[in-house]
Design a protein around this motif. Sequence first.
Motif, PDB file in Angstrom:
ATOM      1  N   LYS A 148       0.818  -1.214   0.000  1.00 46.65           N
ATOM      2  CA  LYS A 148       0.000   0.000   0.000  1.00 46.65           C
ATOM      3  C   LYS A 148       0.853   1.267   0.000  1.00 46.65           C
ATOM      4  O   LYS A 148       0.321   2.380   0.070  1.00 46.65           O
ATOM      5  N   THR A 149       2.171   1.097  -0.071  1.00 43.27           N
ATOM      6  CA  THR A 149       3.117   2.214   0.028  1.00 43.27           C
ATOM      7  C   THR A 149       3.648   2.560  -1.351  1.00 43.27           C
ATOM      8  O   THR A 149       4.045   1.675  -2.116  1.00 43.27           O
ATOM      9  N   ASP A 150       3.669   3.851  -1.670  1.00 43.86           N
ATOM     10  CA  ASP A 150       4.086   4.276  -3.003  1.00 43.86           C
ATOM     11  C   ASP A 150       5.592   4.403  -3.148  1.00 43.86           C
ATOM     12  O   ASP A 150       6.135   4.188  -4.228  1.00 43.86           O
ATOM     13  N   ALA A 151       6.290   4.763  -2.078  1.00 45.18           N
ATOM     14  CA  ALA A 151       7.748   4.904  -2.144  1.00 45.18           C
ATOM     15  C   ALA A 151       8.346   4.701  -0.765  1.00 45.18           C
ATOM     16  O   ALA A 151       7.763   5.106   0.245  1.00 45.18           O
ATOM     17  N   VAL A 152       9.508   4.068  -0.733  1.00 46.01           N
ATOM     18  CA  VAL A 152      10.262   3.896   0.502  1.00 46.01           C
ATOM     19  C   VAL A 152      11.588   4.631   0.339  1.00 46.01           C
ATOM     20  O   VAL A 152      12.269   4.477  -0.679  1.00 46.01           O
ATOM     21  N   VAL A 153      11.922   5.444   1.326  1.00 48.31           N
ATOM     22  CA  VAL A 153      13.193   6.173   1.331  1.00 48.31           C
ATOM     23  C   VAL A 153      14.095   5.545   2.390  1.00 48.31           C
ATOM     24  O   VAL A 153      13.678   5.362   3.531  1.00 48.31           O
ATOM     25  N   ALA A 154      15.306   5.203   2.007  1.00 52.90           N
ATOM     26  CA  ALA A 154      16.307   4.713   2.958  1.00 52.90           C
ATOM     27  C   ALA A 154      17.398   5.764   3.083  1.00 52.90           C
ATOM     28  O   ALA A 154      17.770   6.403   2.087  1.00 52.90           O
ATOM     29  N   VAL A 155      17.929   5.942   4.299  1.00 50.61           N
ATOM     30  CA  VAL A 155      18.923   6.997   4.507  1.00 50.61           C
ATOM     31  C   VAL A 155      20.348   6.516   4.228  1.00 50.61           C
ATOM     32  O   VAL A 155      21.304   7.264   4.412  1.00 50.61           O
ATOM     33  N   SER A 156      20.488   5.270   3.759  1.00 49.77           N
ATOM     34  CA  SER A 156      21.787   4.764   3.309  1.00 49.77           C
ATOM     35  C   SER A 156      21.549   3.562   2.416  1.00 49.77           C
ATOM     36  O   SER A 156      20.476   2.946   2.439  1.00 49.77           O
TER      37      SER A 156
END
Length: 373
Positions: free
Chosen positions: A142-150
């Motif tokens: 259900k999530t459009d984008a995932v951001v990872a900080v590394s």
Amino acid sequence: MEKTRVLHVVREAEGGMKKHLLSILNGLNKDKYQLAVGCSFDKKTTDDLREDGVSVYCVDICDGINFKKDFVAIKKLRAIIDDFRPHIIHFHGAKASSVGRLASLGYNLKIVVTVHNFPNYKNMNKIKKYFYLTINKYLNKKTDAVVAVSYALKNAVVDEESIPSDKVRVVYNCIDMPQFISTPLNLREKYDIASDTFIIGCVARLIPSKGVQDLIEALNILRGKIKAFVFIAGDGPYMEYLKEMVGELKLDNVEFLGFIEDIFKFLSSIDIFVLPSRSEGFGISVAEAMALGVPVIATDVGGIPEIVKNDENGIIVKSEAPKDLANAIEVLALNEDLRNKFSKKGKEYILSNFSKEKMIKELDLLYDELRRK
């Protein structure tokens, strides 16, 4: 043209996650975005955000599972969504993203999740791990984008939660340098530290995974080899254990400063920065020290090797290895040329690769993409 309404949601947080979110809220163009945040920040932070044009909604998202509190938080978040009517809702951290995405079910929203720390599945029993993975895999769809900080974090969530790699993008935390650095704390004078004694600083939430216990062990190993005094900035549930450890080892060159609001003031007061983490999503305090020209020693975990290049702009050692850490501290303390090299190279690398402008530009592009879908 109508402004893009973006609602950010975070659990109670200090340290890197809070800094990251405040940099976003302060950095995004207010002519283009109407911003809001669901949080439990302190009054000063809340007042500052509102003065900057950010709508602040108070919502208490607790750590861990608490069905009663989680239900209350879900109900509150749905009320916030109804009031603010966001186009995009952006969750920060595992707990906020779990509770928040459940609250978002049934709404026509674009959903973004920022992963700040490694999934803790390896420390869960089989039943708990299955429960969390099942929920997260459902919510990830259900999530459009995932951001990872590394990139280390990206690889971990793609592997653990079976998220398509192209759904996860890396956006590094920025170093939001103040325009003016406050007067240093002058620790040497306050604590009567001799001029030939190296002041070592560490900034960490005091929990086992930050490895401060390894720094204390390293200091014990260094007894009689170099003159050093360690200041530990940060608070957390592990503080009393660490203080007891210092007492049992009879170390008289360690001071716990607790939480420090102006971390740059602290960092500009030390000679060497050490972060002995056993787990670290990014390691923002390392980057902040480097940005000020403080030579650093850190461990080979998570996103840290993406910041510190061993023997180029700092020293990387194995985690959970106090002897290696002690050796690195001794080498750096006794080599002025090496300290000067790391000071120069570290500052150059951070200012070139981890600017606030770069982070904001990448998030701006992501939000534009989502609005077009």
